[in-house]
Design a protein around this motif. Structure first.
Motif: not given
Length: 569
Positions: A94-101
């Motif tokens: 949701q917070l656009t931290d796609y790599t972390g997600a």
């Protein structure tokens, strides 16, 4: 008492009285801590995370979900830990931290069982979304097919099919994508008007992408009208985007009108990504006298998004870091306890020795045997402790640069005394001759490299990356990837420490059998003589030479620094 508090949280959530829900969630945690009930402590943190999800406070949602997950792991409830890990991944997405997600979602799959179909489907969907954002379209389609296997509702199945078709569309496999969209629209269960408009719009747009002469205007306009009547603002973003593209070469004014509508809707929905897309279209469609203001607006918005993404990544990193520090403190206490036991044993041995001195003449033989045996025991204990110390140093040695990156990223959000401690750890570990840390060398290599480069750059320095997606990274052997990663990491750290640069550029290119990386900054620069005196530069040259590459420097005082890296591909 604990059950009553939990029921009160549920009751106030149903009434949307979230202030009251948070109050009782805090009471639940405190009461469970007094009663030493770990399961209910974890439940309390989970309830708080759920409330913050209602309130769209994703950072607090992640923080409380992480706390609940750690407790579930400690008490061996891996099923609940897996679900909480999945919710952490959703908060990061949701917070656009796609790599972390993506990393968190992959971790969640290790804990989830086949019975957790909803969470499994959600995690595969999260991983697929990450792959699509990184332009790994085949991998994205594969993960959405995995999500489809675990979809429990018809609408979820149709949504996954739609996403698979979009990934195929991105991969320019238009024929396959069209077949899927047509199959979806033929489904008798598709009664929702908003969903039908979504699939109809995607089908028409894909047909036009396949054949620019295709006449799909009526379908695009019809889908747009449904979305307008249903007040589907997210759907209107897609419609305005597709209509602007469709009319670009047919009616420039109409294309610009739809781009304006896209921008207005994006602002109303708070979608900054859609705003960037709209401004980019308007730059291409507007007269020259208006492009400058649009370009300035694009750069400002893009920099803002980048700053928010970095802040989100740092926030999640800080939460994990704080928890790791707590665990280190626990480990330190255990080490101190072990040392106290050793000291107690030594004291006990000394007492025994002193007691036996008076009987030395009578029992010298027995005493000698006993002393040697006790000495051997002490030496084994000390050797075990020294071995643990060496292992600890090795771990710190491998993490030196990563500690520096975390330290830099956390300067604005943690106390100065904590930064000083991190600096002390960094100085100690950097002075030890160390081995390389673990680096992903597969499909995650490029995202990991770019994330490290971005995280190293100070907030007031702009980083320009070009050409990274044009490189065939799969052809580069893992050893070369690791060396390149370490050299770029060393360059960026030196830049941050010494250059005071406001602009840094890293350009990737390939020619013949060479991979070229051009680094440049507008920092203070130095003389080549001063540059060559550092151990860091010598280490970089040795690394590059080990794979038969070249490393050239060009610098003058106050004229910045340029570095050319050439590696045989």
């Amino acid at each position: 008492m604990l059950d009553i508090l939990d029921n009160k949280i549920y009751y106030h959530n149903r009434l949307k009285e979230y202030d009251s829900s948070l109050h009782f969630a805090d009471r639940l945690i405190k009461t469970a801590q007094i009663q030493n009930d770990s399961a209910f402590i974890a439940t309390g943190y989970y309830r708080k995370a759920f409330i913050f999800q209602y309130l769209n406070q994703n950072e607090k949602q992640f923080e409380n979900t992480y706390a609940a997950r750690e407790i579930y792991l400690k008490i061996g409830d891996t099923a609940s830990a897996g679900r909480r890990t999945a919710e952490m991944a959703n908060a990061q997405s949701q917070l656009t931290d796609y790599t972390g997600a993506q990393q968190t979602a992959t971790e969640a799959l290790e804990y989830l069982s086949e019975n957790d179909s909803v969470y499994l489907s959600s995690m595969y969907n999260t991983i697929a979304t990450t792959y699509r954002n990184q332009e790994f379209y085949q991998d994205a389609a594969k993960e959405w097919r995995n999500a489809l296997k675990y979809a429990s509702r018809s609408r979820d199945s149709l949504s996954n099919l739609n996403n698979i078709a979009l990934a195929l569309q991105d991969d320019k496999k238009f024929k396959e994508a069209i077949k899927i969209f047509e199959k979806i629209l033929e489904n008798s269960n598709l009664t929702d008007r908003k969903s039908r408009a979504r699939f109809m719009d995607n089908l028409a747009y894909t047909k036009w992408l396949q054949d620019s002469s295709a006449v799909v205007e009526d379908e695009l306009l019809y889908a747009k009208e449904i979305r307008r009547k249903e007040n589907d603002r997210n759907g209107l973003l897609a419609s305005y985007n597709h209509l602007s593209d469709y009319f670009r070469n047919k009616d420039t004014n109409l294309s610009r009108i739809y781009a304006d509508s896209l921008l207005i809707t994006a602002i109303n929905t708070g979608s900054k990504t859609a705003q960037l897309n709209a401004i980019q279209k308007l730059i291409q469609l507007s007269p020259a006298n208006k492009t400058k203001d649009l370009s300035d607006r694009y750069i400002q918005l893009n920099d803002g998004i980048r700053s928010e993404n970095i802040r989100a990544k740092n926030f999640f990193a800080k939460i994990r870091y704080d928890e790791e520090q707590k665990q280190k403190e626990i480990d330190t206490l255990e080490t101190q306890t072990a040392l106290q036991r050793i000291e107690a044993m030594e004291l006990q041995n000394q007492i025994i020795i002193l007691s036996l001195v008076g009987l030395l003449i009578l029992v010298s033989g027995g005493f000698g045997f006993y002393y040697l045996r006790q000495k051997h025991t002490r030496e084994k204990i000390r050797e075990a402790h020294l071995t643990e110390t060496r292992i600890s140093k090795k771990i710190h040695d491998e993490l030196a640069n990563d500690v520096y990156n975390v330290m830099s990223g956390l300067q604005s959000i943690v106390p100065n005394n904590m930064i000083d401690k991190l600096e002390h750890i960094y100085d100690r570990t950097r002075n030890i001759s160390r081995e390389n840390s673990s680096i992903p060398t597969g499909t995650n290599y490029l995202p990991h490299l770019l994330s490290t480069l971005s995280a190293t750059v100070p907030d007031d320095t702009r980083l320009i990356l070009r050409g990274e997606n044009s490189i065939n990274w799969n052809q580069l052997v893992p050893e070369k990837k690791i060396i390149l990663y370490r050299v770029l990491q060393e360059i960026m750290i030196n830049m941050k420490k010494h250059s005071n640069a406001s602009l840094v550029a890293v350009i990737f290119s390939e020619e013949k059998s060479l991979l070229n990386i051009n680094y440049s900054d507008n920092g203070t620069g130095t003389s080549l003589q001063n540059l060559k005196t550092g151990n860091g530069i010598l280490n970089m040259e040795n690394r590059i030479l080990s794979i038969k590459g070249k490393l050239n420097f060009e610098t003058e005082q106050e004229k910045g620094l340029k570095i050319l890296i050439q590696i045989p591909s």
